[in-house]
Design a protein around this motif. Structure first.
Motif, short mmCIF file in Angstrom:
data_model
loop_
_atom_site.label_atom_id
_atom_site.label_comp_id
_atom_site.label_asym_id
_atom_site.label_seq_id
_atom_site.Cartn_x
_atom_site.Cartn_y
_atom_site.Cartn_z
N UNK A 57 17.14 86.11 -20.49
CA UNK A 57 17.63 87.40 -20.98
C UNK A 57 18.89 87.21 -21.82
N UNK A 58 19.78 86.33 -21.37
CA UNK A 58 21.01 86.08 -22.13
C UNK A 58 20.68 85.53 -23.52
N UNK A 59 19.79 84.55 -23.60
CA UNK A 59 19.48 83.97 -24.91
C UNK A 59 18.75 84.96 -25.81
N UNK A 60 17.90 85.81 -25.23
CA UNK A 60 17.21 86.81 -26.05
C UNK A 60 18.19 87.86 -26.58
N UNK A 61 19.20 88.21 -25.80
CA UNK A 61 20.19 89.20 -26.23
C UNK A 61 21.21 88.61 -27.20
N UNK A 62 21.46 87.32 -27.09
CA UNK A 62 22.53 86.70 -27.84
C UNK A 62 22.09 86.06 -29.15
N UNK A 63 20.91 85.49 -29.16
CA UNK A 63 20.47 84.72 -30.33
C UNK A 63 19.26 85.37 -30.99
N UNK A 64 19.22 85.25 -32.31
CA UNK A 64 18.09 85.80 -33.07
C UNK A 64 16.85 84.95 -32.81
N UNK A 65 15.72 85.62 -32.80
CA UNK A 65 14.44 84.92 -32.62
C UNK A 65 14.16 84.10 -33.87
N UNK A 66 13.70 82.89 -33.68
CA UNK A 66 13.31 82.07 -34.83
C UNK A 66 12.05 81.30 -34.45
N UNK A 67 11.23 81.02 -35.43
CA UNK A 67 9.98 80.33 -35.10
C UNK A 67 10.26 78.91 -34.62
N UNK A 68 9.46 78.50 -33.68
CA UNK A 68 9.61 77.14 -33.16
C UNK A 68 8.86 76.15 -34.02
N UNK A 69 9.02 74.90 -33.71
CA UNK A 69 8.30 73.89 -34.49
C UNK A 69 6.89 73.73 -33.94
N UNK A 70 6.04 73.18 -34.76
CA UNK A 70 4.66 72.94 -34.36
C UNK A 70 4.61 71.66 -33.54
N UNK A 71 3.91 71.72 -32.44
CA UNK A 71 3.75 70.51 -31.63
C UNK A 71 2.29 70.09 -31.66
N UNK A 72 2.07 68.82 -31.45
CA UNK A 72 0.73 68.26 -31.49
C UNK A 72 0.47 67.50 -30.19
N UNK A 73 -0.79 67.49 -29.79
CA UNK A 73 -1.18 66.62 -28.70
C UNK A 73 -1.00 65.19 -29.20
N UNK A 74 -0.22 64.36 -28.55
CA UNK A 74 0.09 63.02 -29.08
C UNK A 74 -1.15 62.18 -29.36
N UNK A 75 -2.13 62.24 -28.48
CA UNK A 75 -3.32 61.41 -28.66
C UNK A 75 -4.09 61.84 -29.91
N UNK A 76 -4.31 63.13 -30.06
CA UNK A 76 -5.05 63.64 -31.22
C UNK A 76 -4.25 63.45 -32.50
N UNK A 77 -2.97 63.64 -32.44
CA UNK A 77 -2.11 63.48 -33.61
C UNK A 77 -2.16 62.03 -34.13
N UNK A 78 -2.03 61.08 -33.21
CA UNK A 78 -2.06 59.67 -33.61
C UNK A 78 -3.43 59.28 -34.15
N UNK A 79 -4.50 59.82 -33.55
CA UNK A 79 -5.86 59.57 -34.07
C UNK A 79 -5.98 60.04 -35.51
N UNK A 80 -5.49 61.25 -35.79
CA UNK A 80 -5.59 61.79 -37.14
C UNK A 80 -4.76 60.96 -38.13
N UNK A 81 -3.64 60.39 -37.68
CA UNK A 81 -2.81 59.58 -38.57
C UNK A 81 -3.40 58.19 -38.79
N UNK A 82 -3.96 57.60 -37.72
CA UNK A 82 -4.49 56.26 -37.82
C UNK A 82 -5.89 56.21 -38.42
N UNK A 83 -6.67 57.28 -38.15
CA UNK A 83 -8.06 57.32 -38.62
C UNK A 83 -8.33 58.62 -39.35
N UNK A 84 -7.70 58.83 -40.52
CA UNK A 84 -7.89 60.09 -41.24
C UNK A 84 -9.36 60.28 -41.60
N UNK A 85 -9.82 61.53 -41.40
CA UNK A 85 -11.19 61.89 -41.71
C UNK A 85 -12.21 61.35 -40.74
N UNK A 86 -11.77 60.72 -39.66
CA UNK A 86 -12.74 60.10 -38.75
C UNK A 86 -12.73 60.70 -37.44
#
Length: 176
Positions: A147-176
């Motif tokens: 409640x304190x943080x909601x009253x005190x600070x403006x809402x801002x979008x968070x960063x996008x998170x990825x499942x580490x396993x799927x993220x690394x697969x997409x980076x190591x094996x693009x399109x596969x």
């Protein structure tokens, strides 16, 4: 060693049971009114010359704060945790800054973060960590941090998170 110390000091200070955690570490609880005499005796006759830590726990459901004073006897390599319980509504304890000057710093922190007062402690009412803080002390369990943080600070979008396993697969094996 700790058992002997406990047996020696219990009659004079109404100590609770000794809780041994290790050979050189134990905890004991005593009435708040007996704390100063007990700490003085530990320092002056038992060699516990070092205040390692002073901290608090908020037992909200029981309506109490627990203060724990960690005392150390360097010559014997012994550490004794001394606990006292305080009524949460009054939240006041005698200052020990005259026994250990470093206690004043711990007491200032506990005043600011929990609202526990230590009458006579130097600079107790000066801002210490939370400059300009006007809300309930933030370490109290009834302080609502969301409640304190909601009253005190403006809402801002968070960063996008990825499942580490799927993220690394997409980076190591693009399109596969």
């Amino acid at each position: 060693m700790m058992r002997d110390l406990h047996a020696l000091l219990t009659p004079r200070h109404a100590l609770g049971p000794l809780e041994i955690r290790r050979e050189n570490l134990a905890f004991v609880t005593l009435p708040a009114s007996n704390l100063r005499g007990f700490l003085t005796e530990l320092r002056d006759t038992q060699g516990f010359s070092h205040l390692v830590l002073l901290t608090a726990v908020d037992w909200l459901e029981e309506g109490q704060f627990q203060l724990t004073y960690m005392m150390n006897n360097r010559a014997r390599d012994l550490t004794l945790g001394v606990r006292v319980m305080l009524d949460r509504t009054t939240a006041q304890m005698d200052s020990i800054h005259d026994l250990w000057p470093t206690a004043a710093t711990y007491q200032r922190e506990l005043k600011e973060m929990f609202g526990i007062t230590f009458p006579g402690s130097p600079r107790l009412d000066e801002e210490f960590i939370l400059e300009g803080w006007t809300d309930l002390p933030p370490y109290r369990r009834d302080f609502d941090s969301l409640a304190y943080s909601q009253q005190t600070y403006a809402e801002r979008p968070g960063r996008v998170t990825h499942d580490p396993r799927e993220y690394m697969k997409s980076k190591l094996y693009p399109g596969g």
